[in-house]
Design an enzyme around this catalytic site. Structure first.
Site, mmCIF file in Angstrom:
data_model
loop_
_atom_site.group_PDB
_atom_site.id
_atom_site.type_symbol
_atom_site.label_atom_id
_atom_site.label_comp_id
_atom_site.label_asym_id
_atom_site.label_seq_id
_atom_site.Cartn_x
_atom_site.Cartn_y
_atom_site.Cartn_z
ATOM 1 N N SER C 21 4.918 4.390 6.301
ATOM 2 C CA SER C 21 4.605 3.840 7.622
ATOM 3 C C SER C 21 5.837 3.205 8.259
ATOM 4 O O SER C 21 6.608 2.512 7.602
ATOM 5 C CB SER C 21 3.521 2.783 7.440
ATOM 6 O OG SER C 21 3.290 2.110 8.642
ATOM 7 N N GLY C 72 8.341 -5.828 14.000
ATOM 8 C CA GLY C 72 7.234 -6.696 14.385
ATOM 9 C C GLY C 72 5.999 -5.946 14.845
ATOM 10 O O GLY C 72 5.284 -6.382 15.734
ATOM 11 N N LEU C 73 5.761 -4.785 14.211
ATOM 12 C CA LEU C 73 4.501 -4.062 14.434
ATOM 13 C C LEU C 73 4.265 -3.637 15.878
ATOM 14 O O LEU C 73 3.123 -3.637 16.366
ATOM 15 C CB LEU C 73 3.303 -4.894 13.959
ATOM 16 C CG LEU C 73 3.244 -5.137 12.460
ATOM 17 C CD1 LEU C 73 2.146 -6.131 12.140
ATOM 18 C CD2 LEU C 73 2.987 -3.820 11.733
ATOM 19 N N ASN C 127 -1.772 -3.082 5.346
ATOM 20 C CA ASN C 127 -0.519 -3.842 5.245
ATOM 21 C C ASN C 127 -0.846 -5.322 5.159
ATOM 22 O O ASN C 127 -1.154 -5.946 6.170
ATOM 23 C CB ASN C 127 0.349 -3.541 6.474
ATOM 24 C CG ASN C 127 1.584 -4.418 6.528
ATOM 25 O OD1 ASN C 127 1.916 -5.111 5.563
ATOM 26 N ND2 ASN C 127 2.270 -4.397 7.658
ATOM 27 N N CYS C 130 1.563 -9.013 6.566
ATOM 28 C CA CYS C 130 1.613 -9.668 7.875
ATOM 29 C C CYS C 130 1.298 -11.148 7.723
ATOM 30 O O CYS C 130 0.494 -11.549 6.885
ATOM 31 C CB CYS C 130 0.564 -9.072 8.811
ATOM 32 S SG CYS C 130 0.473 -7.303 8.751
ATOM 33 N N ASN C 192 6.396 -3.039 -0.196
ATOM 34 C CA ASN C 192 6.767 -3.262 1.185
ATOM 35 C C ASN C 192 8.190 -3.839 1.174
ATOM 36 O O ASN C 192 8.803 -3.954 0.121
ATOM 37 C CB ASN C 192 5.774 -4.240 1.831
ATOM 38 C CG ASN C 192 5.650 -4.020 3.340
ATOM 39 O OD1 ASN C 192 6.639 -3.723 4.002
ATOM 40 N ND2 ASN C 192 4.462 -4.172 3.870
ATOM 41 N N GLY C 243 10.154 2.487 -2.124
ATOM 42 C CA GLY C 243 11.235 1.510 -2.138
ATOM 43 C C GLY C 243 12.537 2.209 -2.452
ATOM 44 O O GLY C 243 12.905 2.347 -3.613
ATOM 45 N N GLY C 244 13.200 2.692 -1.426
ATOM 46 C CA GLY C 244 14.527 3.278 -1.624
ATOM 47 C C GLY C 244 14.566 4.699 -2.132
ATOM 48 O O GLY C 244 15.631 5.191 -2.501
ATOM 49 N N GLY C 265 10.628 6.341 2.743
ATOM 50 C CA GLY C 265 10.751 5.486 3.911
ATOM 51 C C GLY C 265 12.078 5.646 4.620
ATOM 52 O O GLY C 265 12.331 6.641 5.298
#
Lengths: 304, 251, 304, 251
Positions: C21, C72-73, C127, C130, C192, C243-244, C265
Site C-alpha cells: 500500500s 499522511g494518508l 493499517n 495511524c 509498516n 520491509g525492504g 514496497g
C-alpha cells in the site's frame, strides 16, 4: 576560534566526539590512525564482571548500508581489564570511558565498583540492552521498571559520571529515558543497535550463529536521530547521540536534534581515522556558520 | 593509504590488481600471509571494506599485487576499477607466516582456489631467504589456476584438479608428492581443503600453518567479529591470525 | 513445474507477491511496467472514510539505502474510491486489496463497511499505525489494548479476509501480533515503516514538514526479517512479510523466516517492474532447488 | 528502457549526457517539459532514481539529451558514467508545456540556472510548429549559462547575470525585454526566480506555465511525495505536473 568543549554533567570533553563501545577496541588498535588528543574520548569494549567468550562464529553479516553483529560481549572481565589493560591506556591523551554490561543487577554493580576504583576512568556507560537472565532473558533496558532497577543499583555505588546507553527496541524511548533520569543517570547515550536478522537464502540458514543480532551503520541513522529528538523533549540530562554517524554532517544533525555529544561506531571500521575527521569537521562547520561554541548547536533545530 | 591501480588482469572468477604507492609515499614492510583491507567505492550493496590477502610485493617497484576472487558485488566492483584510479587500503594487517629455522627444511606450500594467492609472495620471500619452497596447488579445473608460471620462479609446482584437466586428478591431499613427507606445510584455501590438509599434517605430525578467511568487519581486532574458536578461546583472525599454527586450532 | 499458489486463510493468491500500500498507487500507474496476471495481488493506497489532503510538502527524504515519507494518508475517501476508482480497477487480473486507515475506531469500521460492499475486493489490510486522535495521537498498533479494540470492532462488521498491518515501533511485536490474532485477524502483514527523521544540517531544519516520518527501503530489511521471525513463533495465522524487499532473494528470506506471502514496497519506485521479476525469481529459485510448492519455503529456515 | 551514453560534455556544475536508443529500440514520442527518471548505478548514497528534465530530443538520430546539474553524489556519479555504458531511464513522464493556439503569439521562454534545460527542446518544438519563441535566460554568472548557441538556433536569446558578466546585470524579471510584454510565458528555474516571474505574469495578466521541481520518489504519481499545494489540493508534480499553469497554483 571555535569553542568545541562540552561538559556533560561534570564530564568535560575537549570536543563532542566519542568513539562507541565495541567499535574501537581499547583504542590501541587505532593508534596508527587517530591522534587521541583530537577527540573527546573513547568508550572501550563492553566489560562484564566475569570473563566471557561471547557467541560462536559467525558473528557478523553485512546488510544494506549497515551490518549485524552478534559478538555477545566477549571480554576478559573487569579484573583483567583493571590489571592488564587499564595500565596501558590510562594515560591516553583523551577521556577513556568503560562500557559496563551484565546479566544480573549484582554483576552490573560489581563491575561498576571495579571500574570506579580506576582513577583515570571518569565515567562509565551502562549497557542496559543485555538480557536479564533472571527475567527470562528480556533486556533490562526495554521496560521502565527494568532500567530503573539497574540504574538505581549502580547509582548507589558509582559516584562518577553515569551514562546510560538506551536500547532502541522499545515502543517509547522517551519513557525509558525518563526512567533512567529519575533513577540517577547523569546522561543517556542512544541508540544501541536495533535488533535484526539476516538469512542466507541459498543455504536456508541464518547468517549469524545467534539467528538475530544488532544492526548498526548508516542504515539506522534516521531511527537514531528520531529517538534523540524524542528523548531531548523528555529529559533534562545531556544526551549523547549515536547511530550511523559517518561524517561531520551526520554528527551535526544529532547535535541539532538535541545531543550534547556524539559517538562514532561502525564508521570506524570503514575509515579508522573518521573520529578525528568528524571532530575537525564539526569545528569547520561552526567556523563557516559563525558559531562561537559547539554547545550552541545542541537542540538548535528550527521547527517553526 | 591510497595506492594507484597501474594494471589489472581479468579471469572468469578472479582479477589481479597491480597497485603502486604514490610518488611521495612508500609501502611499509609487508610479510607473507598478511592482508590488506580494501575500501570499495561505487558499490551500493557494499558497506564494509574487503579483506584481501597479499599476492605479491615488489618493494623496488613499490608494487603491491592483489588477486581478488569475484564473489559478490563488492569484489566485482573492485575488479571494475579503472586503471589509474586510486584504491584506499589499510595495510599491512595480521600475523604473517613464520620463517623456517632449518635451511634444509622441506617446505610444502599448499593452496586451493584463490587461496593460492598468499603462497606466491610467501614462496618469493622463502626463496629470497635461501629456502627451497615447493608448491602444491589445487583447483576444480585448470582454468581456475592462474599464473602458475609466477610460482615456478620460486619453486617446483605440483598441481591437482578435480576434473583432471591439469596435473593429477583429485584433491591436493591425494597428490603423489605428499608420499614424500614435507617438514613444514603452509596452507591456504577453502575450509574443507584446509581441514583435509590439517588431517594429513596431524597424521604425519608435520608442522603446519594455515591462513584462515573468516568474515571480518574492522580488520584491526576491535570488533571481534572474525573470531576462530581456538584452544585459547575466541581469537580474532584479523589480529591473532590470519595465520595460525595447526596446534592452536581445535581442528 | 512449481506450484506457486498460496492460500492465506481463504484468500487465494496465484503467487506470494503483493505490492505494498502507498507504493503502487491504484495499480494503474504501473500498467506499462507490470503484467498484473503475473503477481499475487496489489494493495491499493491507504483509504480513510473521509477525504484527506495529507501532510504539507516536503514529504520525502532519501536516506542511506532507504527513504522517509510523511504523506499522511492523502486520499479522496472511501466513497470516492468505491464510486470512481473501484470501477476502473475491479477487473484487473489480480487480487485487489484495500488498505484501510482511520483516526477513530468508528472511522475504521465505517471505511471497512464501504470496502466490504465492493464485490471484487476480497480482503482489506488494516493499517493500525495511524495515530488514535482520541488517545492523544498514540498509534492504535503500539499497544495490545489499542490493536485489540480496533481489530475487534472491524472484525464484527467485516466478513472477508482481514489482514492487519503491524507497526514495528514497539517493544514486542510478537505480543501485538498475538493480540491481533486473538481479536480475529485472518493474517498479519509486517512491517509498516519504522519511525525516523532527517535533518538538513546546513539549513538546520527537518527535511520533512512533519519532522518525523516513516522509514522504508532496503535499510529496514534486517529489522523486518527479525520481526517476521519473532511473529512466526507467536501466531498461527499467516504472515505477510514486507520491509525492504528488492529481489527474489530478499523475498525468499522472508518466506524462510515464516512469511506465507510478501509485499514489495519502496522497491517499486526504483524498478517499477520489480514485483513481476520477484514473482518470476521465486519460481526460478524453487525450480533450481527442486522445491515443488512455494508453500514449502514458509518457515523452512534451518536453525539447528 | 536502457539508453546508451554516446557522448557527454562536462562543465563545472553541470554535465550534458547524450543518450541514444539501442538499435532494436525506438524512443517514444516525448513532449517539451516532460522528464525522465534516471537510475543511478554505483553511488552508495543514492537509493532512488533522479528526475531529470528533457533537454533535447532528436527523433531522427534517436537521441535524448539530458543536462544534469551536479548537486550531490547521485548526479555526480551519473556525470561519471563512461561513454558507451547503458543508463536506465523511465520515460516520458509528466505533463508537457502546452502549445499556443495563436501563431502570432509573442512567446517568452524564461529560464534560470539549470532550469534553462527544458526550454531548449520547447524552443525547438515551438519553432518546428511555426511559432517564434524568444528566450530570456538568467544565471549568477556567464559560465553558468552553457550552450547558448543551441538556443539561438530557435529564437532570440536575452540574458541576465547577477554579476553582469553576460547580458544585462540583475535578475530575469529586471531585463529590459520584458518592458515589451509577451503574450505567453513558459518558465523553469529555481523557486525564488519562478516566484518572481509569476508575480510579473500576474501583474501583467500574462499566460504563464511553470515547471516545478519538487523532490520525487516514484515519478509515476503513486507515492504522493512530490505534491504541490494547488488550488485543487495536493497534486503530484510528477503526474499532474511538472508543468502547471500559474492559475492552478496558490503562488
Amino acid at each position: 576560534m571555535v569553542d568545541t568543549r562540552v561538559n556533560l554533567k561534570g564530564l568535560s570533553l575537549r570536543n563532542p566526539v566519542l568513539t562507541a563501545s565495541g567499535t574501537f577496541g581499547y583504542g590501541e588498535e587505532f593508534a596508527d590512525f587517530v591522534d587521541f588528543s583530537k577527540i573527546g574520548g573513547i568508550i572501550v569494549k563492553g566489560t562484564t564482571i566475569h570473563h566471557r567468550e561471547g557467541n560462536p562464529y559467525p558473528r557478523m553479516a553485512e546488510t544494506p548500508s549497515g551490518m549485524l553483529n552478534a559478538v555477545g560481549l566477549q571480554n576478559k572481565g573487569a579484573a583483567y581489564f583493571a590489571e592488564k589493560i587499564y595500565p596501558r591506556i590510562a594515560d591516553m591523551d583523551t577521556n577513556v570511558l568503560v562500557n559496563v554490561s551484565g546479566s544480573t543487577i549484582e554483576d552490573y554493580v560489581a563491575c561498576a565498583e571495579i571500574i570506579q576504583s580506576l582513577d583515570k576512568i571518569p565515567a562509565i556507560e551502562l549497557n542496559v540492552s543485555c538480557p536479564n537472565v533472571k527475567q527470562g532473558g528480556m533486556a533490562f533496558g526495554v521496560t521502565t521498571d527494568g532500567i530503573s532497577k539497574v540504574v538505581e543499583a549502580v547509582r548507589k555505588v558509582y559516584h562518577k559520571h553515569l551514562m546510560v546507553k538506551l536500547s532502541p527496541n522499545v515502543t517509547s524511548i522517551a519513557d525509558i529515558a525518563k526512567a533512567a533520569e529519575a533513577s540517577g543517570a547523569d546522561s543517556v547515550s542512544l541508540i544501541n543497535t536495533l535488533m535484526g536478522m539476516a538469512i542466507d537464502a541459498e543455504k536456508r540458514r541464518p547468517k549469524l550463529s545467534t539467528v538475530t543480532g544488532g544492526l548498526s551503520g548508516a542504515c539506522v541513522k534516521p531511527v537514531a536521530l528520531r529517538m534523540v529528538w524524542q528523548v531531548s523533549k523528555a529529559v533534562q540530562i545531556p544526551i549523547i547521540g549515536l547511530g550511523g554517524i559517518s561524517s561531520a554532517t551526520d554528527a551535526i544533525e544529532f547535535l541539532l536534534a538535541g545531543a550534547s555529544a556524539i559517538e562514532i561506531g561502525t564508521a570506524n571500521f570503514i575509515d579508522p581515522a573518521i573520529s578525528q575527521k568528524v571532530a575537525a569537521g564539526i569545528e569547520a562547520y561552526c567556523e563557516r556558520h559563525g558559531i562561537a561554541s559547539v554547545r550552541e548547536l545542541t537542540g538548535a533545530l528550527i521547527t517553526d | 593509504m591510497d595506492l594507484r591501480l597501474i594494471d589489472k588482469q581479468l579471469w572468469s572468477r578472479s582479477v589481479l590488481l597491480k597497485l603502486r604507492a604514490q610518488e611521495e609515499e612508500c609501502l611499509p614492510e609487508i610479510f607473507p600471509g598478511q592482508f590488506v583491507q580494501v575500501r570499495v567505492d561505487g558499490s551500493p550493496t557494499t558497506y564494509l571494506r574487503r579483506p584481501i590477502s597479499v599476492y605479491y610485493v615488489d618493494q623496488a617497484k613499490q608494487e603491491l599485487w592483489l588477486l581478488v576472487q569475484m564473489v559478490g558485488d563488492g569484489t566485482r566492483t573492485l575488479s571494475e576499477t579503472a586503471i589509474g584510479a586510486l584504491i584506499n587500503v589499510m595495510l599491512p594487517l595480521g600475523r604473517p607466516f613464520s620463517m623456517p629455522e632449518n635451511p634444509a627444511a622441506k617446505l610444502m606450500l599448499i593452496g586451493g582456489g584463490v587461496g593460492i594467492a598468499p603462497l606466491l609472495y610467501l614462496g618469493k620471500v622463502l626463496k629470497d631467504n635461501g629456502f627451497q619452497p615447493q608448491f602444491l596447488l589445487g583447483a576444480r579445473k585448470a582454468s581456475d589456476l592462474t599464473q602458475l608460471d609466477l610460482y615456478e620462479e620460486f619453486g617446483e609446482v605440483y598441481v591437482t584438479t578435480e576434473d583432471g584437466s591439469l596435473g593429477e586428478k583429485g584433491f591436493v591431499t591425494q597428490h603423489s608428492v605428499l608420499a614424500n613427507q614435507p617438514d613444514m606445510i603452509y596452507c591456504c584455501g577453502p575450509k574443507p581443503m584446509m581441514m583435509a590438509v590439517a588431517r594429513y599434517a596431524k597424521e604425519h605430525d608435520v608442522f603446519c600453518e594455515l591462513s584462515l578467511e573468516n568474515t571480518m568487519a574492522c580488520g584491526l581486532g576491535a570488533c571481534l567479529c572474525c573470531v576462530e574458536d581456538t584452544k585459547e578461546g575466541h581469537q580474532c583472525v584479523c589480529q591473532e591470525g590470519p595465520v595460525f599454527n595447526l596446534n592452536q586450532l581445535k581442528w
